[in-house]
Design an enzyme around this catalytic site. Structure first.
Site, PDB file in Angstrom:
ATOM      1  N   ASP A 197      21.832  -9.787   1.568  1.00  0.00           N
ATOM      2  CA  ASP A 197      22.631  -9.193   2.543  1.00  0.00           C
ATOM      3  C   ASP A 197      23.790 -10.124   2.604  1.00  0.00           C
ATOM      4  OD1 ASP A 197      21.331  -8.013   5.674  1.00  0.00           O
ATOM      5  OD2 ASP A 197      23.600  -8.400   5.159  1.00  0.00           O
ATOM      6  N   TYR A 199      31.541  -5.685   7.234  1.00  0.00           N
ATOM      7  CA  TYR A 199      32.595  -5.225   7.232  1.00  0.00           C
ATOM      8  C   TYR A 199      33.835  -6.223   7.633  1.00  0.00           C
ATOM      9  CZ  TYR A 199      30.480  -0.501   7.879  1.00  0.00           C
ATOM     10  OH  TYR A 199      29.489   0.689   7.620  1.00  0.00           O
ATOM     11  N   ARG A 215      30.800 -14.437  17.022  1.00  0.00           N
ATOM     12  CA  ARG A 215      29.618 -14.345  17.476  1.00  0.00           C
ATOM     13  C   ARG A 215      29.191 -15.693  18.108  1.00  0.00           C
ATOM     14  NH1 ARG A 215      26.045 -11.684  12.251  1.00  0.00           N
ATOM     15  NH2 ARG A 215      27.460 -10.007  11.971  1.00  0.00           N
ATOM     16  N   ASP A 226      25.190  -2.846   2.344  1.00  0.00           N
ATOM     17  CA  ASP A 226      25.364  -4.601   2.029  1.00  0.00           C
ATOM     18  C   ASP A 226      24.075  -5.217   1.892  1.00  0.00           C
ATOM     19  OD1 ASP A 226      23.971  -4.828   4.607  1.00  0.00           O
ATOM     20  OD2 ASP A 226      25.736  -6.672   4.904  1.00  0.00           O
ATOM     21  N   GLU A 227      23.041  -4.478   1.491  1.00  0.00           N
ATOM     22  CA  GLU A 227      21.604  -5.018   1.063  1.00  0.00           C
ATOM     23  C   GLU A 227      21.465  -4.248  -0.369  1.00  0.00           C
ATOM     24  OE1 GLU A 227      18.783  -5.015   4.312  1.00  0.00           O
ATOM     25  OE2 GLU A 227      20.255  -4.463   5.617  1.00  0.00           O
TER      26      GLU A 227
HETATM   27  P1  DGT Z   1      24.980 -10.027   9.218  1.00  0.00           P
HETATM   28  O1  DGT Z   1      24.188  -9.279   7.994  1.00  0.00           O
HETATM   29  O2  DGT Z   1      24.139 -10.172  10.222  1.00  0.00           O
HETATM   30  O3  DGT Z   1      25.595 -11.001   8.967  1.00  0.00           O
HETATM   31  O4  DGT Z   1      26.133  -8.989   9.733  1.00  0.00           O
HETATM   32  P2  DGT Z   1      26.469  -7.728   9.118  1.00  0.00           P
HETATM   33  O5  DGT Z   1      27.749  -7.258   9.764  1.00  0.00           O
HETATM   34  O6  DGT Z   1      26.571  -7.686   7.464  1.00  0.00           O
HETATM   35  O7  DGT Z   1      25.353  -6.526   9.363  1.00  0.00           O
HETATM   36  P3  DGT Z   1      24.572  -5.885   8.918  1.00  0.00           P
HETATM   37  O8  DGT Z   1      23.983  -6.104   7.483  1.00  0.00           O
HETATM   38  O9  DGT Z   1      23.206  -5.328   9.718  1.00  0.00           O
HETATM   39  O10 DGT Z   1      25.202  -4.429   8.444  1.00  0.00           O
HETATM   40  C1  DGT Z   1      26.111  -4.147   7.498  1.00  0.00           C
HETATM   41  C2  DGT Z   1      27.174  -3.445   8.131  1.00  0.00           C
HETATM   42  O11 DGT Z   1      27.038  -2.200   8.591  1.00  0.00           O
HETATM   43  C3  DGT Z   1      28.102  -4.157   9.186  1.00  0.00           C
HETATM   44  O12 DGT Z   1      28.952  -4.982   8.767  1.00  0.00           O
HETATM   45  C4  DGT Z   1      28.606  -3.091   9.890  1.00  0.00           C
HETATM   46  C5  DGT Z   1      27.632  -1.998   9.437  1.00  0.00           C
HETATM   47  N1  DGT Z   1      26.692  -1.656  10.616  1.00  0.00           N
HETATM   48  C6  DGT Z   1      25.869  -2.423  10.970  1.00  0.00           C
HETATM   49  N2  DGT Z   1      25.236  -1.887  12.034  1.00  0.00           N
HETATM   50  C7  DGT Z   1      25.801  -0.854  12.408  1.00  0.00           C
HETATM   51  C8  DGT Z   1      25.575   0.140  13.185  1.00  0.00           C
HETATM   52  O13 DGT Z   1      24.441   0.477  14.059  1.00  0.00           O
HETATM   53  N3  DGT Z   1      26.464   1.350  13.352  1.00  0.00           N
HETATM   54  C9  DGT Z   1      27.281   1.440  12.333  1.00  0.00           C
HETATM   55  N4  DGT Z   1      28.130   2.443  12.420  1.00  0.00           N
HETATM   56  N5  DGT Z   1      27.606   0.437  11.531  1.00  0.00           N
HETATM   57  C10 DGT Z   1      26.886  -0.542  11.353  1.00  0.00           C
HETATM   58 MG    MG Z   2      25.006  -8.065   6.405  1.00  0.00          MG
END
Ligand code: DGT
Ligand code: MG
Length: 607
Positions: free
Chosen positions: A28, A33, A65, A120-121
């Protein structure tokens, strides 16, 4: 004691005898983004950064965060906890998709099955790779990164060593992603997808964790909600909660017999296995999507001109996706969600038709559509719309959707006769698909909603936007659809077998085609008519007889008329100027004897 679930009935028996042959890695990307933006603009790294979509922070970097900025927080709330938060608009997903594809491509270099989950996974099944590496390992192997819990004794099946090797592979993968693309990542390593995914965020960011099979039940019991299990959707959660089964620990404790009262026997066994960290779903290699589509939902649209505007906007965005994909679409589907005001209900209807590949051109290797081509696509879209809506009566729509549903790979370029024949064949095969209702491409029960879905416009990129913890419904992408009876019916009397040529012939005819083009300085013949996948339309085209006055008498007019205009023109040119062609002009019946595989024989009427 082995607390995994075994059922004696053969239909529900779960083979979990103490063998853990698989080695699965889940990767992951950290704050995905936000990292894309930080790689683009390194000065953003040192400050708290939020990615904004509408009025929501969809993700933030780890700096933000620290202040308590959380995913899906309202912008106003995020700014309250972190007034210095730098916001970047993340509504254009293009760069995120590109990065996602690059990461996927890096992971594929290990030649193991890779299953992409959202943007991203990725799951990687490294079982075979690990077996290979085992052959050349003589002494003790150490685990790379963290371990959920140290094992008290070795598992007799040897999975500990295999998982340790997997953890080293995971490190190599993460290192390569970082070296080549600059992204930090997290990884989970386990003997199945469930545990690999759930253990992945255990140490984040930029770290990895391995879990051994015997710790599955303990780890799972720490999950507060049954909803944390990826394949348990909202309906199952509701059903479990109604039985007072709220945590995963509750699910572990409830007896199989009680579960069977509320779920099918198979489902009950699956739930029990999941609760203790057992899962045998395979890593399915991700391929290219079967369709590429977008939807736009809104409160109500009741005016045709507004529908047209929305389709035009969708088409622009869809063409970007198709360009990224690179394949040439040959079929277009229009979807409407109609609101029945009296019944207070709504339902979806779709219609699809062929599109000529000549609408798409390839410039410097990039798929493009000229303005004229876009106008042509809009004409097709509105024709389909007119078929779906009776404009003599009021209508109320709450969604419009567009999807390219069938593609041909680029063969020998737009001007190749192969493309024309491929098109006919592939479209034919679309139309002959049996009734095959929408099925998600993935085994996961995707369900989360986009944060914009409550607003009036949801330009749904659902196929590419993952949710933080649950994979999302893959929108229109990778879905199969229900064909109506009329759509299943073949629209043309052209038979696939009739168009099968050997490659030499195709080359020859392609050459002829190109030669004739080179000679012609006049504007090209009118573009191919787009055949609606509507039997009545096509049959009408055939019955009208088209424009075959110049054809030799042996030509099957139905076959000729079903060809694209450009090809018709070319054949006519060939017939007018036989010296330009090696194709014999005599009756193909005669020529068939000496040249069994010439193109012209395909124009002989079938008896
Ligand atoms: P992490 O994995 O906890 O370090 O953080 P992220 O940002 O990679 O979160 P992740 O892996 O759950 O989701 C990947 C990307 O998907 C994130 O950067 C933004 C997008 N994303 C996540 N959740 C949502 C959502 O609920 N709505 C939308 N529109 N985009 C989302
Ligand atoms: Mg992620």
């Amino acid at each position: 004691m082995d607390d995994r679930i075994m059922e004696s009935s053969s239909s529900t028996f779960t083979d979990v005898a103490s063998e853990h042959p698989k080695s699965i890695i889940h990767i992951d990307i950290d704050c995905f983004y936000a990292q894309v933006e930080m790689i683009r603009k390194p000065e953003l790294r040192s400050q708290p950064l939020g990615i904004q979509q509408k009025n929501i922070v969809v993700t933030s970097n780890y700096e933000a965060r620290k202040y308590g900025v959380k995913k899906c927080m309202l912008i106003t709330d995020a700014l309250k906890v972190c007034p210095n938060l730098k916001l970047v608009n993340g509504e254009d997903l293009h760069d995120y998709r590109t990065a996602s594809n690059k990461i996927f491509a890096v992971l594929q270099t290990w030649k193991c099955p890779v299953e992409k989950l959202g943007m991203d996974e990725n799951y990687i099944d490294v079982t075979n790779l690990v077996q290979e590496r085992l052959k050349s390992i003589n002494s003790g192997v150490t685990v790379a990164g963290h371990v959920f819990s140290e094992p008290s004794m070795d598992c007799p099946c040897g999975c500990h060593t295999r998982l340790k090797i997997s953890s080293q592979v995971a490190t190599e993968m993460r290192q390569k992603i970082y070296n080549e693309l600059g992204f930090t990542t997290c990884a989970g390593i386990a003997h199945n997808k469930l545990l690999a995914k759930l253990i992945c965020p255990f140490h984040k960011p930029n770290d990895q964790t391995t879990i051994y099979p015997e710790h599955g039940p303990l780890f799972m019991s720490t999950l507060q909600s049954v909803r944390s299990i990826p394949s348990i959707g909202s309906k199952t959660t509701e059903a479990l909660i109604s039985q007072k089964i709220i945590t995963v620990s509750d699910l572990q404790k409830v007896s199989l017999d009680v579960l069977k009262k509320h779920f099918s026997s198979d489902m009950a066994v699956r739930l029990k296995n999941l609760s203790i960290g057992e899962d045998n779903t395979p890593v399915k290699q991700t391929g290219r999507p079967q369709s590429i589509g977008l939807e736009d939902s809104f409160k109500t649209v009741s005016v045709k001109s507004e529908v047209e505007e929305r389709f035009a906007a969708l088409l622009q965005r869809l063409l970007v996706l198709v360009r990224e994909d690179g394949r040439i679409p040959v079929s277009l589907r229009v979807t409407l969600r109609k609101k029945d005001v009296k019944r207070l209900s709504s339902h979806r209807e779709s219609r699809q038709c062929q599109v000529s590949p000549s609408i798409f051109t390839i410039n410097n290797g990039t798929l493009t559509v000229t303005e004229a081509g876009q106008n042509k696509l809009m004409t097709i879209i509105m024709r389909l719309f007119n078929k779906l809506i009776d404009l003599t009566k009021p209508f109320h729509l709450t969604l419009v959707g567009l999807a390219f549903t069938k593609f041909q790979e680029r063969m020998t370029g737009r001007s190749s006769i192969v493309n024309y024949l491929m098109n006919d064949i592939s479209v034919q095969s679309v139309l002959n698909i049996q009734n095959d209702c929408d099925t998600s491409a993935s085994s996961m029960d995707y369900s989360a909603a986009s944060p914009s879905s409550s607003t009036t416009t949801d330009l749904s990129d659902a196929e590419v936007e993952p949710s933080p913890k649950k994979p999302k419904k893959v929108g229109l992408i990778a879905k199969r659809r229900c064909f109506s009876k009329e759509e299943v019916a073949s629209p043309s009397k052209l038979r696939v077998g009739d168009l099968r040529l050997n490659s030499k012939e195709l080359e020859k005819v392609s050459e002829l085609r190109l030669n004739s083009r080179d000679r012609s300085l006049t504007p090209r013949a009118s573009p191919a008519k787009d055949n609606l996948s509507d039997t009545s339309d096509t049959m009408k085209d055939v019955a009208e007889g088209g424009n075959c006055e110049d054809c030799p008498s042996y030509v099957d007019r139905e076959v000729f008329n079903a060809l694209p205009d450009e090809m018709q023109q070319e054949l006519k040119a060939m017939w007018k100027n036989p010296s330009s062609s090696e194709v014999p002009r005599s009756s193909p019946r005669t020529s068939n004897r000496s040249k069994p595989n010439t193109l012209l024989k395909y124009f002989v009427p079938h008896k």
